[in-house]
Write a protein that holds these residues in place. Structure first.
Motif, PDB file in Angstrom:
ATOM      1  N   ILE A  49       0.861  -1.175   0.000  1.00 11.62           N
ATOM      2  CA  ILE A  49       0.000   0.000   0.000  1.00 11.62           C
ATOM      3  C   ILE A  49       0.902   1.231   0.000  1.00 11.62           C
ATOM      4  N   ALA A  50       0.748   2.048  -1.005  1.00 11.59           N
ATOM      5  CA  ALA A  50       1.566   3.244  -1.123  1.00 11.59           C
ATOM      6  C   ALA A  50       1.265   4.197   0.026  1.00 11.59           C
ATOM      7  N   THR A  51       2.341   4.760   0.582  1.00 10.41           N
ATOM      8  CA  THR A  51       2.141   5.692   1.706  1.00 10.41           C
ATOM      9  C   THR A  51       2.386   7.113   1.269  1.00 10.41           C
TER      10      THR A  51
END
Length: 107
Positions: free
Chosen positions: A105-107
């Motif tokens: 999941i991209a932060t």
């Protein structure tokens, strides 16, 4: 999740033994302690085609052109010890190949 049929793969595993190099004194020249575990992924009866594809995809570096997964162990001075280590490595590799990685999941 580890497929149930995979635990029954003992019947499709073959072992070869040969003399191991390295330390061991005079025993090295007499006793075959090196163990080679061979598993024919391509011709396995217990694996489905999808499972074979997953194994070929994840373990392609360890599988020969003939479709044989080979694990060589010669760390122990006894054949039985090396055989146990080879079996353990085999089942760990198979189990890891069926684990699905979490999506990042991209932060």
């Amino acid at each position: 999740m580890f497929p149930e049929k995979i635990t029954n793969l003992h019947s499709e595993i073959t072992f070869k033994t040969s003399r191991s190099g390295g330390k061991g004194g005079q025993n090295v020249n007499k006793v075959s302690t090196k163990v080679e575990l061979d598993f024919d992924v391509k011709n396995s009866i217990l694996l489905t085609d999808d499972q074979k594809k997953i194994i070929f995809k994840k373990l392609f570096k360890r599988i020969s052109k003939e479709g044989i997964l080979q694990i060589i162990v010669q760390t122990e001075r006894s054949q039985l010890g090396n055989k146990k280590i080879a079996e353990k490595k085999f089942f760990e590799l198979i189990e890891k190949s069926f684990l699905k990685s979490k999506k990042r999941i991209a932060t």
